[in-house]
Design a protein around this motif. Structure first.
Motif, PDB file in Angstrom:
ATOM      1  N   CYS A  88       7.098   0.432  10.871  1.00  0.00           N
ATOM      2  CA  CYS A  88       7.506  -0.842  10.272  1.00  0.00           C
ATOM      3  C   CYS A  88       6.588  -1.194   9.101  1.00  0.00           C
ATOM      4  O   CYS A  88       7.055  -1.628   8.043  1.00  0.00           O
ATOM      5  CB  CYS A  88       7.483  -1.934  11.336  1.00  0.00           C
ATOM      6  SG  CYS A  88       8.065  -3.520  10.734  1.00  0.00           S
ATOM      7  N   TYR A  89       5.294  -0.999   9.280  1.00  0.00           N
ATOM      8  CA  TYR A  89       4.356  -1.264   8.184  1.00  0.00           C
ATOM      9  C   TYR A  89       4.610  -0.344   6.988  1.00  0.00           C
ATOM     10  O   TYR A  89       4.524  -0.763   5.837  1.00  0.00           O
ATOM     11  CB  TYR A  89       2.903  -1.123   8.660  1.00  0.00           C
ATOM     12  CG  TYR A  89       2.418  -2.258   9.518  1.00  0.00           C
ATOM     13  CD1 TYR A  89       2.753  -3.567   9.223  1.00  0.00           C
ATOM     14  CD2 TYR A  89       1.612  -2.017  10.615  1.00  0.00           C
ATOM     15  CE1 TYR A  89       2.304  -4.622  10.009  1.00  0.00           C
ATOM     16  CE2 TYR A  89       1.156  -3.058  11.412  1.00  0.00           C
ATOM     17  CZ  TYR A  89       1.513  -4.353  11.105  1.00  0.00           C
ATOM     18  OH  TYR A  89       1.066  -5.387  11.874  1.00  0.00           O
ATOM     19  N   MET A  90       4.939   0.920   7.255  1.00  0.00           N
ATOM     20  CA  MET A  90       5.243   1.861   6.158  1.00  0.00           C
ATOM     21  C   MET A  90       6.470   1.415   5.386  1.00  0.00           C
ATOM     22  O   MET A  90       6.496   1.447   4.150  1.00  0.00           O
ATOM     23  CB  MET A  90       5.448   3.284   6.705  1.00  0.00           C
ATOM     24  CG  MET A  90       4.173   4.003   6.979  1.00  0.00           C
ATOM     25  SD  MET A  90       4.329   5.763   7.400  1.00  0.00           S
ATOM     26  CE  MET A  90       6.008   6.107   7.526  1.00  0.00           C
ATOM     27  N   MET A  91       7.496   0.971   6.108  1.00  0.00           N
ATOM     28  CA  MET A  91       8.719   0.515   5.444  1.00  0.00           C
ATOM     29  C   MET A  91       8.437  -0.742   4.613  1.00  0.00           C
ATOM     30  O   MET A  91       8.909  -0.859   3.492  1.00  0.00           O
ATOM     31  CB  MET A  91       9.810   0.223   6.481  1.00  0.00           C
ATOM     32  CG  MET A  91      10.281   1.434   7.214  1.00  0.00           C
ATOM     33  SD  MET A  91      11.280   2.458   6.136  1.00  0.00           S
ATOM     34  CE  MET A  91      11.941   3.580   7.321  1.00  0.00           C
ATOM     35  N   PHE A  96       7.507  -3.277  -0.651  1.00  0.00           N
ATOM     36  CA  PHE A  96       6.595  -4.017  -1.524  1.00  0.00           C
ATOM     37  C   PHE A  96       6.324  -3.246  -2.820  1.00  0.00           C
ATOM     38  O   PHE A  96       6.345  -3.828  -3.914  1.00  0.00           O
ATOM     39  CB  PHE A  96       5.278  -4.292  -0.773  1.00  0.00           C
ATOM     40  CG  PHE A  96       4.237  -4.946  -1.622  1.00  0.00           C
ATOM     41  CD1 PHE A  96       4.336  -6.286  -1.962  1.00  0.00           C
ATOM     42  CD2 PHE A  96       3.152  -4.217  -2.102  1.00  0.00           C
ATOM     43  CE1 PHE A  96       3.374  -6.898  -2.749  1.00  0.00           C
ATOM     44  CE2 PHE A  96       2.191  -4.810  -2.896  1.00  0.00           C
ATOM     45  CZ  PHE A  96       2.305  -6.157  -3.222  1.00  0.00           C
ATOM     46  N   VAL A  97       6.088  -1.946  -2.712  1.00  0.00           N
ATOM     47  CA  VAL A  97       5.823  -1.127  -3.902  1.00  0.00           C
ATOM     48  C   VAL A  97       7.037  -1.131  -4.830  1.00  0.00           C
ATOM     49  O   VAL A  97       6.899  -1.295  -6.050  1.00  0.00           O
ATOM     50  CB  VAL A  97       5.430   0.308  -3.496  1.00  0.00           C
ATOM     51  CG1 VAL A  97       5.437   1.242  -4.690  1.00  0.00           C
ATOM     52  CG2 VAL A  97       4.068   0.314  -2.827  1.00  0.00           C
ATOM     53  N   TRP A 103       9.304  -5.603 -10.675  1.00  0.00           N
ATOM     54  CA  TRP A 103       8.768  -6.757 -11.364  1.00  0.00           C
ATOM     55  C   TRP A 103       8.041  -6.353 -12.643  1.00  0.00           C
ATOM     56  O   TRP A 103       8.183  -6.985 -13.690  1.00  0.00           O
ATOM     57  CB  TRP A 103       7.836  -7.507 -10.403  1.00  0.00           C
ATOM     58  CG  TRP A 103       7.283  -8.779 -10.947  1.00  0.00           C
ATOM     59  CD1 TRP A 103       7.965  -9.909 -11.276  1.00  0.00           C
ATOM     60  CD2 TRP A 103       5.909  -9.040 -11.243  1.00  0.00           C
ATOM     61  NE1 TRP A 103       7.111 -10.861 -11.743  1.00  0.00           N
ATOM     62  CE2 TRP A 103       5.830 -10.344 -11.730  1.00  0.00           C
ATOM     63  CE3 TRP A 103       4.742  -8.302 -11.128  1.00  0.00           C
ATOM     64  CZ2 TRP A 103       4.643 -10.922 -12.114  1.00  0.00           C
ATOM     65  CZ3 TRP A 103       3.567  -8.883 -11.497  1.00  0.00           C
ATOM     66  CH2 TRP A 103       3.514 -10.171 -11.990  1.00  0.00           C
ATOM     67  N   ILE A 104       7.270  -5.251 -12.584  1.00  0.00           N
ATOM     68  CA  ILE A 104       6.542  -4.755 -13.767  1.00  0.00           C
ATOM     69  C   ILE A 104       7.522  -4.295 -14.852  1.00  0.00           C
ATOM     70  O   ILE A 104       7.361  -4.591 -16.034  1.00  0.00           O
ATOM     71  CB  ILE A 104       5.566  -3.623 -13.378  1.00  0.00           C
ATOM     72  CG1 ILE A 104       4.404  -4.198 -12.560  1.00  0.00           C
ATOM     73  CG2 ILE A 104       5.045  -2.909 -14.612  1.00  0.00           C
ATOM     74  CD1 ILE A 104       3.497  -3.133 -11.967  1.00  0.00           C
TER      75      ILE A 104
END
Length: 108
Positions: A88-91, A96-97, A103-104
């Motif tokens: 879940c944290y990896m997903m 997020f990335v 956004w960039i």
């Protein structure tokens, strides 16, 4: 029994007119055959080149498929264990990335 004018055409040079016309047509036909031969050789060369490119693409796709298969196997292994929290944290990190990259790019 002779036909009128038939002997005169051969003797008077009528045959050479037909022969010259025949030679011109033969030369034109020879030029067309040469052009077709050149074109068919060029087509054969292109076909060989494109077959080579397709073979290279096929091998590239096979290696990519193997890499994706191995990655999916690792993800399945992670999801089967008690490490669902890590998955879940990896997903969430991947999401997020992608959001940050979007956004960039959008600000440019």
């Amino acid at each position: 029994m002779r036909r009128a004018g038939l002997g005169e055409g051969y003797a008077g040079g009528g045959y050479s007119v037909y022969e010259e016309e025949n030679d011109k047509l033969t030369e034109g036909l020879r030029d067309k055959v040469t052009a077709l031969k050149s074109l068919s050789i060029d087509i054969g060369t292109e076909v060989k080149y494109h077959n080579k490119v397709l073979d290279e693409m096929d091998s590239g796709f096979e290696s990519t498929g193997g890499l994706l298969g191995a990655t999916m196997g690792r993800l399945k292994h992670l999801s089967r264990g008690n490490q669902t929290k890590v998955l879940c944290y990896m997903m969430l990190f991947a999401l997020f990335v992608f959001f940050v990259l979007y956004w960039i790019i959008k600000l440019r």
